[in-house]
Design a protein around this motif. Sequence first.
Motif, PDB file in Angstrom:
ATOM      1  N   ARG A 231       0.818  -1.214   0.000  1.00  0.00           N
ATOM      2  CA  ARG A 231       0.000   0.000   0.000  1.00  0.00           C
ATOM      3  C   ARG A 231       0.851   1.262   0.000  1.00  0.00           C
ATOM      4  O   ARG A 231       0.410   2.319  -0.470  1.00  0.00           O
ATOM      5  CB  ARG A 231      -0.942  -0.002   1.200  1.00  0.00           C
ATOM      6  CG  ARG A 231      -0.245   0.131   2.546  1.00  0.00           C
ATOM      7  CD  ARG A 231      -1.193  -0.015   3.718  1.00  0.00           C
ATOM      8  NE  ARG A 231      -0.460  -0.030   4.985  1.00  0.00           N
ATOM      9  CZ  ARG A 231      -1.027  -0.312   6.147  1.00  0.00           C
ATOM     10  NH1 ARG A 231      -2.320  -0.606   6.222  1.00  0.00           N
ATOM     11  NH2 ARG A 231      -0.292  -0.312   7.254  1.00  0.00           N
ATOM     12  N   VAL A 328      -5.535   2.122   2.197  1.00  0.00           N
ATOM     13  CA  VAL A 328      -5.761   0.728   2.605  1.00  0.00           C
ATOM     14  C   VAL A 328      -5.381   0.603   4.076  1.00  0.00           C
ATOM     15  O   VAL A 328      -4.224   0.300   4.410  1.00  0.00           O
ATOM     16  CB  VAL A 328      -4.948  -0.247   1.744  1.00  0.00           C
ATOM     17  CG1 VAL A 328      -5.314  -1.688   2.092  1.00  0.00           C
ATOM     18  CG2 VAL A 328      -5.188   0.016   0.259  1.00  0.00           C
ATOM     19  N   HIS A 350      -3.454  -1.682  -7.501  1.00  0.00           N
ATOM     20  CA  HIS A 350      -3.145  -0.260  -7.618  1.00  0.00           C
ATOM     21  C   HIS A 350      -3.587   0.234  -8.990  1.00  0.00           C
ATOM     22  O   HIS A 350      -3.288  -0.385 -10.006  1.00  0.00           O
ATOM     23  CB  HIS A 350      -1.638  -0.046  -7.447  1.00  0.00           C
ATOM     24  CG  HIS A 350      -1.227   1.392  -7.522  1.00  0.00           C
ATOM     25  ND1 HIS A 350      -0.106   1.818  -8.199  1.00  0.00           N
ATOM     26  CD2 HIS A 350      -1.798   2.516  -7.015  1.00  0.00           C
ATOM     27  CE1 HIS A 350       0.007   3.120  -8.087  1.00  0.00           C
ATOM     28  NE2 HIS A 350      -1.014   3.564  -7.375  1.00  0.00           N
ATOM     29  N   PHE A 372      -6.754   2.694  -5.228  1.00  0.00           N
ATOM     30  CA  PHE A 372      -6.767   1.258  -4.927  1.00  0.00           C
ATOM     31  C   PHE A 372      -8.154   0.658  -5.116  1.00  0.00           C
ATOM     32  O   PHE A 372      -9.174   1.330  -4.959  1.00  0.00           O
ATOM     33  CB  PHE A 372      -6.334   1.001  -3.473  1.00  0.00           C
ATOM     34  CG  PHE A 372      -4.905   1.329  -3.186  1.00  0.00           C
ATOM     35  CD1 PHE A 372      -3.869   0.503  -3.619  1.00  0.00           C
ATOM     36  CD2 PHE A 372      -4.586   2.473  -2.470  1.00  0.00           C
ATOM     37  CE1 PHE A 372      -2.548   0.818  -3.352  1.00  0.00           C
ATOM     38  CE2 PHE A 372      -3.257   2.797  -2.188  1.00  0.00           C
ATOM     39  CZ  PHE A 372      -2.240   1.966  -2.632  1.00  0.00           C
TER      40      PHE A 372
END
Length: 457
Positions: A231, A328, A350, A372
């Motif tokens: 992330r 996230v 992504h 995301f």
Amino acid sequence: MTDVTRLERTDVDGLREAVAGRVIAPGEDGYDGARLSWQRKFDPRPAVVVEAAGVADVAAAIRFAREHDLPLTVQATGHGTVRAADDGLLLKTGAMTSVEVDPSRRVARVGAGALWSDVIAAAAPHGLAPLSGSSPTVGVVGYTLGGGAGWLSREYGYAADSVVGADLVTADGSLVKAEEHSDLFWALHGGGGNFGVVTALEFRLHPAGDVYAGMAMFDAARAADAMAVYREWALDEPDASNTAVMIAQIPPVPEMPEPVRGKRVLMLRAFHLGPADAAERLLAPLREAAGPPLLDAMRATTFPDAAVMMPPPPPSVGVMGFELLDAVPDEAIAAVVEAEGPIAGIELRHWGGAMSRPPEDTGPLGHRDVPFSIVVGAQSLDPSALDELTATVEAVTSRLRPHATGGSFLNFLGDPDRIADAYTPEDYRRLTEVKAAWDPGNLFRGNHNIPPERPVR
């Protein structure tokens, strides 16, 4: 619902006379095969099936559906089926598979039933590639009208962004060139099949040289750590790279390699447009977080080879949950890692790159600034498993929703009642206006349906 018994034999025979392709009514040979889509969570019972051989057949089917007040559903492969084609006319375009590539213009022109595998093969000798998705057996037109996010999209944008022309049969049976009608052409760049049947689509192709791609599988025990690294790592990912991390349940079948057969694994899927050494340096932090691989199939390859990372599954019952996220958090990762039940895979992907930079003539694709997504997928060959699959996916997505934006993306939207979530409010309002202008009776509604702005009386 339409009373299918009012389609008399004379009606069907008249349709046969007007259509060069096959026309199949209930009870006739081939009906049970023709009525089913690739997505088997539906058991449709259309009043009649038309397998179009060309544009004239499409126009004849549309006129017949309108004259007999039949709901109309259009399918090429049926991967994206979201409504059962019950009691209406099911128009199948899978025989319209033409593909022409103009390398000087870097443009492909395809028929309504063309598959991505057809386009990839035709473009490859010229060093070009389409903005196809992860499955080469998916139909080009439906995928593109829904937006289309594939391996090259962070470098070149959505598939819909590359559309330069479309031939379309409208609700009154007329053939038009969509690019000659600005609002209609705008709506086709992500508005789905709401405005007519696209019989030919033209779109840009893009250079595809050196490619490093594939997947690596790791012990799922490292999944939470790897996703936490991903992330942050992904926010600096170059546009030439397209990646996802996921937890997957590998089937316990002989076709799967022994190191992962029957196991729950952490999977890294990657595509890098460039040399292998640069890709390996880029992916090193993710590999370190994931630990030693159980299976490593990352390699320098070609785009046609990279376009097939996993063999396509057979027709099956599939349930999908999809959420977009601005970030996230740990709670979202926990929902993924702790998921239970018959889930085939949960993917953290992504987005961004060129997808977040719309061209000036962009269509209604919304939520381009969201970085995301999390996709939850459950699949079975057994139609009776649908309720269990649905409940399992809902259990995971319900934990994700508090951390999601509420937006969606048409290609991944399993719930057709959420279609407005795929667009900005202004774009959705404009789509309903275009619908009212081109399909005021909502003939094209066996899809992610956008109703006309004005009620139909």
